[in-house]
Design a protein around this motif. Structure first.
Motif, PDB file in Angstrom:
ATOM      1  N   VAL A  86      39.777  24.669  27.659  1.00 18.80           N
ATOM      2  CA  VAL A  86      38.660  25.611  27.507  1.00 18.80           C
ATOM      3  C   VAL A  86      37.468  24.857  26.942  1.00 18.80           C
ATOM      4  CG1 VAL A  86      37.841  27.708  26.368  1.00 18.80           C
ATOM      5  CG2 VAL A  86      40.240  27.534  27.109  1.00 18.80           C
ATOM      6  N   LEU A  87      36.342  24.976  27.611  1.00 19.34           N
ATOM      7  CA  LEU A  87      35.079  24.416  27.140  1.00 19.34           C
ATOM      8  C   LEU A  87      34.272  25.552  26.531  1.00 19.34           C
ATOM      9  CD1 LEU A  87      33.063  22.118  26.866  1.00 19.34           C
ATOM     10  CD2 LEU A  87      32.346  22.539  29.231  1.00 19.34           C
ATOM     11  N   ASP A  88      34.037  25.477  25.229  1.00 20.49           N
ATOM     12  CA  ASP A  88      33.379  26.559  24.495  1.00 20.49           C
ATOM     13  C   ASP A  88      31.939  26.171  24.190  1.00 20.49           C
ATOM     14  OD1 ASP A  88      32.650  28.630  22.865  1.00 20.49           O
ATOM     15  OD2 ASP A  88      34.106  28.220  21.283  1.00 20.49           O
ATOM     16  N   LEU A  89      31.002  26.759  24.932  1.00 21.88           N
ATOM     17  CA  LEU A  89      29.572  26.538  24.704  1.00 21.88           C
ATOM     18  C   LEU A  89      28.953  27.666  23.888  1.00 21.88           C
ATOM     19  CD1 LEU A  89      28.374  25.302  28.235  1.00 21.88           C
ATOM     20  CD2 LEU A  89      29.299  23.967  26.336  1.00 21.88           C
ATOM     21  N   SER A  90      29.776  28.532  23.337  1.00 14.01           N
ATOM     22  CA  SER A  90      29.268  29.719  22.652  1.00 14.01           C
ATOM     23  C   SER A  90      29.062  29.458  21.164  1.00 14.01           C
ATOM     24  CB  SER A  90      30.227  30.893  22.852  1.00 14.01           C
ATOM     25  OG  SER A  90      31.455  30.662  22.179  1.00 14.01           O
ATOM     26  N   ARG A  91      28.393  30.420  20.520  1.00 15.97           N
ATOM     27  CA  ARG A  91      28.169  30.315  19.090  1.00 15.97           C
ATOM     28  C   ARG A  91      28.119  31.704  18.485  1.00 15.97           C
ATOM     29  NH1 ARG A  91      24.322  31.398  22.752  1.00 15.97           N
ATOM     30  NH2 ARG A  91      22.211  31.624  21.913  1.00 15.97           N
ATOM     31  N   ILE A  92      28.102  31.748  17.207  1.00 18.58           N
ATOM     32  CA  ILE A  92      28.082  32.942  16.358  1.00 18.58           C
ATOM     33  C   ILE A  92      29.436  33.646  16.411  1.00 18.58           C
ATOM     34  CG2 ILE A  92      26.859  35.054  15.740  1.00 18.58           C
ATOM     35  CD1 ILE A  92      24.302  33.834  16.825  1.00 18.58           C
ATOM     36  N   ALA A 136      37.715  21.238  32.960  1.00 18.35           N
ATOM     37  CA  ALA A 136      38.095  22.469  32.277  1.00 18.35           C
ATOM     38  C   ALA A 136      38.697  23.498  33.237  1.00 18.35           C
ATOM     39  CB  ALA A 136      36.881  23.077  31.583  1.00 18.35           C
ATOM     40  N   ASP A 137      39.531  24.353  32.683  1.00 22.48           N
ATOM     41  CA  ASP A 137      40.018  25.542  33.385  1.00 22.48           C
ATOM     42  C   ASP A 137      39.123  26.735  33.113  1.00 22.48           C
ATOM     43  OD1 ASP A 137      42.797  24.654  34.448  1.00 22.48           O
ATOM     44  OD2 ASP A 137      42.828  24.046  32.337  1.00 22.48           O
ATOM     45  N   VAL A 138      38.559  26.771  31.908  1.00 25.15           N
ATOM     46  CA  VAL A 138      37.761  27.918  31.460  1.00 25.15           C
ATOM     47  C   VAL A 138      36.524  27.390  30.747  1.00 25.15           C
ATOM     48  CG1 VAL A 138      37.703  29.958  29.947  1.00 25.15           C
ATOM     49  CG2 VAL A 138      39.823  29.353  31.160  1.00 25.15           C
ATOM     50  N   LEU A 139      35.388  28.041  30.979  1.00 28.33           N
ATOM     51  CA  LEU A 139      34.171  27.797  30.208  1.00 28.33           C
ATOM     52  C   LEU A 139      33.690  29.135  29.661  1.00 28.33           C
ATOM     53  CD1 LEU A 139      31.143  25.551  31.003  1.00 28.33           C
ATOM     54  CD2 LEU A 139      30.767  27.954  30.404  1.00 28.33           C
ATOM     55  N   VAL A 140      33.311  29.147  28.400  1.00 28.81           N
ATOM     56  CA  VAL A 140      32.786  30.356  27.766  1.00 28.81           C
ATOM     57  C   VAL A 140      31.399  30.048  27.215  1.00 28.81           C
ATOM     58  CG1 VAL A 140      33.105  32.085  25.950  1.00 28.81           C
ATOM     59  CG2 VAL A 140      35.101  31.152  27.161  1.00 28.81           C
ATOM     60  N   GLU A 141      30.412  30.874  27.575  1.00 29.49           N
ATOM     61  CA  GLU A 141      29.052  30.727  27.046  1.00 29.49           C
ATOM     62  C   GLU A 141      28.482  32.092  26.714  1.00 29.49           C
ATOM     63  OE1 GLU A 141      26.058  31.695  28.535  1.00 29.49           O
ATOM     64  OE2 GLU A 141      26.675  32.197  30.581  1.00 29.49           O
ATOM     65  N   ASN A 142      27.617  32.116  25.699  1.00 29.33           N
ATOM     66  CA  ASN A 142      26.929  33.370  25.375  1.00 29.33           C
ATOM     67  C   ASN A 142      25.440  33.155  25.169  1.00 29.33           C
ATOM     68  OD1 ASN A 142      27.134  32.100  22.883  1.00 29.33           O
ATOM     69  ND2 ASN A 142      27.984  33.871  21.791  1.00 29.33           N
ATOM     70  N   PHE A 143      24.870  32.297  26.046  1.00 27.97           N
ATOM     71  CA  PHE A 143      23.421  32.153  26.096  1.00 27.97           C
ATOM     72  C   PHE A 143      22.784  33.434  26.645  1.00 27.97           C
ATOM     73  CE2 PHE A 143      24.838  27.679  27.032  1.00 27.97           C
ATOM     74  CZ  PHE A 143      24.386  27.107  25.852  1.00 27.97           C
ATOM     75  N   ARG A 144      21.481  33.590  26.406  1.00 27.03           N
ATOM     76  CA  ARG A 144      20.754  34.639  27.101  1.00 27.03           C
ATOM     77  C   ARG A 144      20.778  34.327  28.597  1.00 27.03           C
ATOM     78  NH1 ARG A 144      14.599  36.486  25.637  1.00 27.03           N
ATOM     79  NH2 ARG A 144      15.384  35.974  23.563  1.00 27.03           N
ATOM     80  N   PRO A 145      20.975  35.328  29.471  1.00 27.06           N
ATOM     81  CA  PRO A 145      21.039  35.052  30.914  1.00 27.06           C
ATOM     82  C   PRO A 145      19.865  34.205  31.383  1.00 27.06           C
ATOM     83  CG  PRO A 145      21.729  37.293  30.513  1.00 27.06           C
ATOM     84  CD  PRO A 145      21.268  36.754  29.186  1.00 27.06           C
ATOM     85  N   GLY A 146      20.183  33.170  32.165  1.00 22.97           N
ATOM     86  CA  GLY A 146      19.184  32.243  32.678  1.00 22.97           C
ATOM     87  C   GLY A 146      19.134  30.924  31.933  1.00 22.97           C
ATOM     88  N   THR A 147      19.554  30.928  30.661  1.00 26.61           N
ATOM     89  CA  THR A 147      19.481  29.701  29.865  1.00 26.61           C
ATOM     90  C   THR A 147      20.435  28.639  30.386  1.00 26.61           C
ATOM     91  OG1 THR A 147      18.844  30.954  27.896  1.00 26.61           O
ATOM     92  CG2 THR A 147      19.725  28.742  27.549  1.00 26.61           C
ATOM     93  N   ALA A 148      21.675  29.018  30.676  1.00 22.24           N
ATOM     94  CA  ALA A 148      22.642  28.043  31.189  1.00 22.24           C
ATOM     95  C   ALA A 148      22.166  27.442  32.506  1.00 22.24           C
ATOM     96  CB  ALA A 148      24.014  28.698  31.357  1.00 22.24           C
ATOM     97  N   ASP A 149      21.558  28.265  33.352  1.00 23.27           N
ATOM     98  CA  ASP A 149      21.030  27.751  34.620  1.00 23.27           C
ATOM     99  C   ASP A 149      19.934  26.715  34.368  1.00 23.27           C
ATOM    100  OD1 ASP A 149      22.650  29.277  36.360  1.00 23.27           O
ATOM    101  OD2 ASP A 149      21.353  31.021  36.079  1.00 23.27           O
ATOM    102  N   ARG A 150      19.045  26.998  33.429  1.00 29.56           N
ATOM    103  CA  ARG A 150      17.958  26.056  33.141  1.00 29.56           C
ATOM    104  C   ARG A 150      18.485  24.734  32.589  1.00 29.56           C
ATOM    105  NH1 ARG A 150      15.483  30.895  31.466  1.00 29.56           N
ATOM    106  NH2 ARG A 150      15.974  30.519  29.265  1.00 29.56           N
ATOM    107  N   LEU A 151      19.631  24.779  31.918  1.00 31.96           N
ATOM    108  CA  LEU A 151      20.241  23.562  31.389  1.00 31.96           C
ATOM    109  C   LEU A 151      21.057  22.816  32.441  1.00 31.96           C
ATOM    110  CD1 LEU A 151      21.493  24.901  27.926  1.00 31.96           C
ATOM    111  CD2 LEU A 151      19.665  23.234  28.296  1.00 31.96           C
ATOM    112  N   GLY A 152      21.156  23.392  33.638  1.00 25.84           N
ATOM    113  CA  GLY A 152      22.005  22.786  34.661  1.00 25.84           C
ATOM    114  C   GLY A 152      23.473  23.025  34.433  1.00 25.84           C
ATOM    115  N   LEU A 153      23.791  24.081  33.663  1.00 31.32           N
ATOM    116  CA  LEU A 153      25.175  24.381  33.310  1.00 31.32           C
ATOM    117  C   LEU A 153      25.564  25.798  33.726  1.00 31.32           C
ATOM    118  CD1 LEU A 153      25.143  22.846  29.708  1.00 31.32           C
ATOM    119  CD2 LEU A 153      26.110  21.808  31.782  1.00 31.32           C
TER     120      LEU A 153
END
Length: 421
Positions: free
Chosen positions: A35-41, A115-132
């Motif tokens: 699991v790749l965890d890109l989330s926070r809080i 990874a098998d799983v990636l979890v992110e909780n960016f505001r929608p669009g942020t991950a796309d802008r990062l290329g992720l």
């Protein structure tokens, strides 16, 4: 915090260690899942903590400056670590990466490829802008289960708004039904929207992993704080659909069951849950008020709901004769569900919590002896396990870089460039 504590100090009476987790002796149900965890809080970290408890190898990615926001959310602190961060990040490995650098993004892309799983909780669009974003990463790794947690989801007119627990509680109707009937709207004492979204994300991830076993491909799991709270309305929403009447708060009481609330006794409050007419009759008998059970206003649950304003004062008058401990003993003997209102300390140190291993003790490099809430998931063959303390900021960066194929020289170059910490 008790009156004998000072900010940043551990509790004077730590929870019993008899419920501490033992050293793992076997694999968990998610052993082998990366699991790749890109989330926070909280929402994402809670979801990935559950996956980690179940055996997944979770790599938590934090920025190189301050890391997860909750590392600074205190006091209280334990050692140099915020108690808030320690509560949601056990069983994970931590790496520190600057996603604004090409080298940092390349490192994370390599992790996503594995990874098998990636979890992110960016505001929608942020991950796309990062290329992720999902499209790019799923093209590279078609088996990736990509989970996005946001305030309002990836679609809809509010999708671009930032997500906050309290705002989701307010907009979902949850706060409008919480509190006393004539009081202001209240939010629960926990972050129910964040934690709820984390639970929904975990369910979605597990379902997507199961589907991948037959379909051969991952998919996008889209969870929002608002959707999760709306789903939790359940019977409250059902009542609205049935009647068209706007639900209102009932304090500790239940809107459709009476008596089912905290009632005042001689020295405090007692929660009583007389969920059917038989339990109501037993309750009235223990109170020494059989006339109440025979009163036609209170004969059936619909009758009691209609006449709750008349019934509750009569019950509290009877309960005022004895203490909560005395009533608890008498009602439990009669089989009437009841309980005194526990403090958090009482709840965590109760014999039942200890027997169920709901408090575990870990050793942390700077916090020392660290108590954490255990896992409620009790699997007979592949149990959830509390294995390691939450990571220090960037604690495992070099280890994970090496696992991903970086040489010692390349790792040194990344540090020199400030791409990792």
């Amino acid at each position: 915090m008790t009156s004998t504590e000072t900010p940043g100090s551990p509790p004077q009476k730590p929870p019993s260690t008899s419920g501490s987790a033992t050293t793992p002796t076997g694999p968990g149900p998610l052993t082998g899942i990366r699991v790749l965890d890109l989330s926070r809080i909280l929402s994402g970290p809670f979801a990935t903590m559950v996956l980690a408890d179940l055996g997944a190898d979770v790599v938590k990615v934090e920025d190189t400056k301050d890391g997860d926001d909750t590392r600074q959310w205190g006091p209280p602190f334990q050692g140099t670590e915020a108690a808030y961060f320690l509560a949601a990040n056990r069983n994970k490995r931590g790496v520190s990466v600057d996603l604004k650098t090409d080298q940092g993004r390349e490192f994370v892309l390599r992790l996503a490829d594995r990874a098998d799983v990636l979890v992110e909780n960016f505001r929608p669009g942020t991950a796309d802008r990062l290329g992720l974003g999902y499209r790019e990463l799923s093209a590279r790794n078609p088996r990736l289960v990509y989970a996005s947690i946001s305030g309002y989801g990836q679609t809809g007119p509010w999708a671009s708004r930032p997500g906050y627990d309290a705002i989701a509680q307010a907009q979902s109707g949850m706060m409008s039904i919480t509190g006393e009937p004539c009081g202001p709207p209240l939010r629960p004492g926990i972050a129910s929207a964040d934690i709820g979204a984390g639970m929904w994300a975990t369910i979605g991830i597990l379902a997507a992993l199961l589907a991948r076993g037959t379909e051969g491909r991952g998919q996008h799991v889209d969870v929002s704080l608002l959707d999760g709270q709306l789903a939790w309305l359940t019977y409250v929403a059902g009542g609205y659909f049935a009647t068209g009447h706007t639900p209102r708060p009932h304090g500790s009481a239940h809107p459709t069951i009476v008596p089912y609330q905290a009632l005042a006794a001689a020295d405090g409050h007692l929660m009583v849950a007389a969920g059917n007419d038989k339990l109501w009759q037993r309750f009235a008998e223990v109170l020494g008020a059989p006339d109440l059970a025979g009163d036609p206003r209170f004969a059936t649950n619909p009758d009691r709901v209609r006449h709750r304003e008349q019934l509750i004062p009569l019950l509290e008058t009877a309960l005022a004769r004895r203490s909560t401990a005395e009533w608890t003993e008498a009602l439990e003997a009669a089989g009437v569900p009841c309980a005194p209102i526990s403090t958090v300390e009482q709840a965590l140190t109760s014999p039942q919590s200890v027997a169920r291993e709901m408090v575990s003790v870990l050793q942390h490099p700077t916090a020392g002896r660290l108590s954490v809430v255990g896992s409620p998931l009790k699997l007979s063959a592949t149990p959830a396990r509390i294995r390691t303390a939450p990571p220090l900021h960037g604690q495992h960066t070099d280890d994970v870089l090496a696992e991903t194929g970086y040489s010692p020289d390349e790792i040194a170059q990344l540090h020199a460039a400030g791409a990792v910490r």
